[in-house]
Design a protein around this motif. Structure first.
Motif, short mmCIF file in Angstrom:
data_model
loop_
_atom_site.label_atom_id
_atom_site.label_comp_id
_atom_site.label_asym_id
_atom_site.label_seq_id
_atom_site.Cartn_x
_atom_site.Cartn_y
_atom_site.Cartn_z
N ILE A 237 0.84 -1.21 0.00
CA ILE A 237 0.00 0.00 0.00
C ILE A 237 0.87 1.25 0.00
O ILE A 237 0.62 2.19 -0.76
CB ILE A 237 -0.95 -0.01 1.22
CG1 ILE A 237 -1.97 -1.13 1.08
CG2 ILE A 237 -1.64 1.34 1.37
CD1 ILE A 237 -2.82 -1.34 2.33
N ALA A 238 1.89 1.26 0.85
CA ALA A 238 2.78 2.43 0.92
C ALA A 238 3.51 2.64 -0.40
O ALA A 238 3.61 3.78 -0.89
CB ALA A 238 3.78 2.24 2.06
N ALA B 237 9.41 4.47 4.28
CA ALA B 237 8.02 4.07 4.46
C ALA B 237 7.90 2.59 4.77
O ALA B 237 7.08 2.17 5.59
CB ALA B 237 7.22 4.42 3.20
N ILE B 238 8.75 1.78 4.11
CA ILE B 238 8.72 0.34 4.30
C ILE B 238 9.08 -0.03 5.75
O ILE B 238 8.48 -0.93 6.36
CB ILE B 238 9.68 -0.35 3.32
CG1 ILE B 238 9.23 -0.13 1.88
CG2 ILE B 238 9.77 -1.84 3.62
CD1 ILE B 238 7.82 -0.58 1.61
N MET B 239 10.05 0.67 6.27
CA MET B 239 10.47 0.41 7.65
C MET B 239 9.35 0.74 8.63
O MET B 239 9.12 0.02 9.61
CB MET B 239 11.71 1.24 7.98
CG MET B 239 12.30 0.95 9.36
SD MET B 239 13.21 -0.59 9.42
CE MET B 239 14.77 -0.07 8.66
N ILE B 240 8.63 1.83 8.37
CA ILE B 240 7.58 2.27 9.30
C ILE B 240 6.40 1.32 9.29
O ILE B 240 5.91 0.89 10.35
CB ILE B 240 7.13 3.70 8.94
CG1 ILE B 240 8.26 4.70 9.20
CG2 ILE B 240 5.89 4.09 9.75
CD1 ILE B 240 7.95 6.11 8.74
N VAL B 241 5.91 0.96 8.12
CA VAL B 241 4.68 0.15 8.05
C VAL B 241 4.96 -1.35 8.07
O VAL B 241 4.07 -2.14 8.38
CB VAL B 241 3.87 0.50 6.78
CG1 VAL B 241 3.49 1.97 6.77
CG2 VAL B 241 4.62 0.13 5.51
N GLY B 242 6.20 -1.75 7.73
CA GLY B 242 6.53 -3.16 7.72
C GLY B 242 7.17 -3.65 9.00
O GLY B 242 7.00 -4.81 9.39
N GLY B 243 7.92 -2.77 9.65
CA GLY B 243 8.54 -3.15 10.91
C GLY B 243 9.81 -3.96 10.78
O GLY B 243 10.42 -4.32 11.78
N ASN B 244 10.22 -4.30 9.55
CA ASN B 244 11.46 -5.05 9.32
C ASN B 244 11.47 -6.36 10.12
O ASN B 244 12.46 -6.69 10.79
CB ASN B 244 12.68 -4.19 9.68
CG ASN B 244 13.97 -4.75 9.10
OD1 ASN B 244 13.96 -5.48 8.11
ND2 ASN B 244 15.09 -4.41 9.72
N ILE B 245 10.38 -7.10 10.05
CA ILE B 245 10.25 -8.35 10.81
C ILE B 245 10.90 -9.49 10.03
O ILE B 245 10.61 -9.69 8.84
CB ILE B 245 8.78 -8.67 11.08
CG1 ILE B 245 8.11 -7.51 11.85
CG2 ILE B 245 8.63 -9.97 11.86
CD1 ILE B 245 6.62 -7.65 11.98
N ASP B 246 11.75 -10.24 10.69
CA ASP B 246 12.47 -11.34 10.05
C ASP B 246 11.49 -12.38 9.49
O ASP B 246 10.53 -12.77 10.16
CB ASP B 246 13.42 -12.00 11.06
CG ASP B 246 14.34 -13.01 10.41
OD1 ASP B 246 14.59 -12.89 9.19
OD2 ASP B 246 14.82 -13.91 11.11
#
Length: 234
Positions: free
Chosen positions: A105-106, A173-182
């Motif tokens: 979406i982002a 934006a990806i870091m904010i909405v995705g959270g960088n989860i493994d």
């Protein structure tokens, strides 16, 4: 200096041996970005061509806003999407935050104005060339739209590649909405940032080489297609 060379050699070794972590992150990045590009192209290309074909009130303002949105800061987009998808937001019940869908979406919001603007510029030139012919043939608006999209397909594909190039390198934006989860939302850019902070330069470099390779490939394709398009018109 020795550590740097060792990191570079280890990075190439990860690439040569097709390290599972490297492949997983790259595949996820491509899946998220390609999905976003397909959606953004489906939205942006018809809108850009439609803008070139039609004259209406506030048209100049619409074009100006569209061009301005090309420079929309990605972190702001990420913040807005985060607020919309958080539990307190209007779409919180969908539980999309910190998922690949939120990242898509982002990215769609970020690259759609870019694709639409390039599509508009390319279609405006085509419309100036074909205007009299299409009008004399009594074509409908839909037929004109399809004709411009088909004849300008190389330029429009270049717009799509430009959108892909911007989306694949996006991190804020990806870091904010995705959270960088493994194993869930970690993609090339966020993984590079994380591995660099951890001091794991070999994996960070390997991921960086993949990202550079993708960017170069996309830019070469865009250059070739734009050159082919110019040559076809001469």
């Amino acid at each position: 200096m020795t550590d740097i060379w060792q990191g570079i050699l280890q990075a190439f070794w990860l690439l040569i041996t097709l390290d599972p972590t490297l492949i997983e992150i790259t595949a996820r990045s491509l899946r998220v970005t390609l999905t976003a590009v397909v959606i953004a192209t489906a939205l942006g290309v018809p809108f850009g061509v439609w803008l070139a074909l039609n004259r209406f009130r506030m048209r100049r303002l619409t074009i100006a806003v569209l061009n301005a949105l090309m420079g929309l800061p990605p972190v702001v987009v990420g913040l807005l999407v985060y607020l919309m998808l958080s539990r307190a937001g209007p779409f919180g019940v969908l539980n999309l935050l910190f998922t690949p869908t939120a990242m898509i979406i982002a990215q769609v919001i970020i690259i759609t104005p870019l694709i639409a603007s390039i599509a508009h510029q390319a279609s405006r030139e085509l419309w100036a060339e074909y205007h009299d012919l299409l009008i004399s043939l009594g074509t409908t608006r839909r037929q004109r739209l399809i004709t411009l999209i088909w004849d300008g397909r190389r330029s429009l594909l270049t717009a799509t590649l430009a959108g892909f190039g911007r989306a694949i390198g996006e991190v804020g934006a990806i870091m904010i909405v995705g959270g960088n989860i493994d194993q869930l939302t970690r993609v090339l850019t966020t993984a590079i940032s994380l591995e660099t902070s951890k001091g794991n330069f070999s994996l960070a470099l390997a991921l960086g080489f993949v990202l550079i390779g993708l960017s170069i490939t996309v830019n070469l394709l865009a250059h070739i297609l734009s050159g082919t398009e110019r040559g076809r018109r001469w």
